[in-house]
Design a protein around this motif. Structure first.
Motif, short mmCIF file in Angstrom:
data_model
loop_
_atom_site.label_atom_id
_atom_site.label_comp_id
_atom_site.label_asym_id
_atom_site.label_seq_id
_atom_site.Cartn_x
_atom_site.Cartn_y
_atom_site.Cartn_z
N MET A 82 0.83 -1.19 0.00
CA MET A 82 0.00 0.00 0.00
C MET A 82 0.87 1.25 0.00
N CYS A 83 0.46 2.21 -0.80
CA CYS A 83 1.13 3.52 -0.80
C CYS A 83 0.78 4.25 0.49
N SER A 84 1.77 4.87 1.11
CA SER A 84 1.52 5.52 2.39
C SER A 84 0.90 6.91 2.23
N LEU A 85 0.81 7.41 1.01
CA LEU A 85 0.16 8.70 0.81
C LEU A 85 -1.31 8.54 0.43
N CYS A 86 -1.56 7.76 -0.63
CA CYS A 86 -2.94 7.66 -1.13
C CYS A 86 -3.62 6.37 -0.69
N LEU A 87 -2.90 5.49 -0.03
CA LEU A 87 -3.42 4.21 0.49
C LEU A 87 -3.98 3.31 -0.60
N THR A 88 -3.45 3.46 -1.82
CA THR A 88 -3.83 2.56 -2.90
C THR A 88 -3.05 1.25 -2.78
N MET A 89 -3.75 0.14 -2.97
CA MET A 89 -3.09 -1.17 -2.95
C MET A 89 -2.55 -1.46 -4.35
N HIS A 90 -1.32 -1.91 -4.39
CA HIS A 90 -0.72 -2.28 -5.67
C HIS A 90 -0.14 -3.69 -5.56
N THR A 91 -0.02 -4.34 -6.70
CA THR A 91 0.76 -5.58 -6.72
C THR A 91 2.23 -5.20 -6.84
N SER A 92 3.08 -6.21 -6.78
CA SER A 92 4.53 -5.99 -6.73
C SER A 92 4.99 -5.00 -7.79
N GLY A 93 5.80 -4.07 -7.38
CA GLY A 93 6.36 -3.09 -8.31
C GLY A 93 5.56 -1.80 -8.36
N GLY A 94 4.32 -1.86 -7.95
CA GLY A 94 3.48 -0.66 -7.99
C GLY A 94 3.74 0.30 -6.85
N VAL A 95 4.39 -0.23 -5.80
CA VAL A 95 4.75 0.60 -4.65
C VAL A 95 6.26 0.47 -4.45
N THR A 96 6.92 1.59 -4.22
CA THR A 96 8.38 1.59 -4.09
C THR A 96 8.78 2.39 -2.85
N LEU A 97 9.78 1.89 -2.16
CA LEU A 97 10.32 2.65 -1.03
C LEU A 97 11.18 3.78 -1.58
N MET A 98 10.82 5.00 -1.22
CA MET A 98 11.60 6.17 -1.65
C MET A 98 12.07 6.92 -0.42
N ALA A 106 20.23 17.76 10.21
CA ALA A 106 19.88 16.32 10.18
C ALA A 106 20.32 15.70 8.86
N GLY A 107 20.09 16.44 7.76
CA GLY A 107 20.47 15.92 6.45
C GLY A 107 21.98 15.84 6.30
N ARG A 108 22.68 16.84 6.85
CA ARG A 108 24.15 16.82 6.77
C ARG A 108 24.71 15.62 7.52
N GLN A 109 23.99 15.19 8.55
CA GLN A 109 24.43 14.02 9.30
C GLN A 109 23.98 12.72 8.64
N GLY A 110 23.33 12.86 7.50
CA GLY A 110 22.96 11.66 6.74
C GLY A 110 21.58 11.11 7.06
N ASN A 111 20.77 11.87 7.77
CA ASN A 111 19.43 11.37 8.10
C ASN A 111 18.48 11.51 6.91
N SER A 112 17.67 10.49 6.72
CA SER A 112 16.68 10.55 5.66
C SER A 112 15.37 9.95 6.15
N VAL A 113 14.33 10.18 5.38
CA VAL A 113 13.00 9.68 5.71
C VAL A 113 12.54 8.80 4.57
N GLY A 114 12.12 7.58 4.88
CA GLY A 114 11.66 6.67 3.84
C GLY A 114 10.14 6.53 3.87
N GLN A 115 9.55 6.45 2.69
CA GLN A 115 8.10 6.26 2.59
C GLN A 115 7.84 5.29 1.43
N TYR A 116 6.81 4.47 1.60
CA TYR A 116 6.36 3.63 0.49
C TYR A 116 5.37 4.44 -0.33
#
Ligand SMILES: [Zn+2]
Length: 165
Positions: A82-98, A106-116
């Motif tokens: 499931m996409c964490s923004l629009c909550l659409t269900m996808h089969t494999s490949g339709g949702v990607t971790l970005m 925080a960014g200079r220290q290498g921190n990032s935020v991941g979302q599907y």
């Protein structure tokens, strides 16, 4: 959101260098996009498969976020995610971790935020039923269109908060 120009896009990025913002690939069909149906503009870099971008208009100013696309191991063809923004269900490949590098220290220290996210970043169109997920689809629920749009935007803004905050 309101239509934007290539210049608007390149000057809006908050989590990448000016040089990167100058070089990144912007959509070629900006004039033809369905702006009134977009909560945000999301696109994959045509020249760099590992990169994607998201541009949101939040109470006026545009906020551009550069994303890294994690190719990662596939969970198999039948797995649904499931996409964490629009909550659409996808089969494999339709949702990607970005992942987005956070701004500031925080960014200079290498921190990032991941979302599907929807791999094609067309969350706004899925939310409005203007695009259907292959083999997936909207979860069964009784929200009105306005409620769904409000929810997608709330999820988007909380993502932006995590990147910028
Ligand atoms: Zn989505």
């Amino acid at each position: 959101m309101r239509p934007v120009t290539e210049r608007d896009i390149r000057t809006s990025f908050v989590n990448c260098s000016k040089g990167e913002a100058k070089r990144l690939g912007v959509p070629k069909d900006l004039a033809d996009l369905p702006w009134e149906d977009l909560d945000f503009l999301g696109w994959r870099d045509p020249g760099a498969p590992g990169r994607a971008y998201l541009l949101a208009e939040r109470e006026g100013p545009l906020v551009g976020i550069a994303l890294r696309v994690t190719s990662g191991a596939s969970r198999g063809f039948t797995a649904r995610s499931m996409c964490s923004l629009c909550l659409t269900m996808h089969t494999s490949g339709g949702v990607t971790l970005m992942t987005a590098r956070r701004t500031g220290e925080a960014g200079r220290q290498g921190n990032s935020v991941g979302q599907y996210l929807c791999t094609d970043l067309a969350c706004s169109l899925y939310t409005r039923g203007k695009k259907e997920a292959a083999g997936g689809g909207a979860i069964d629920e009784s929200l009105t269109l306005e409620e769904k749009v409000a929810r997608t935007r709330a999820n988007l803004y909380s993502f932006l908060d995590k990147v910028v905050g």
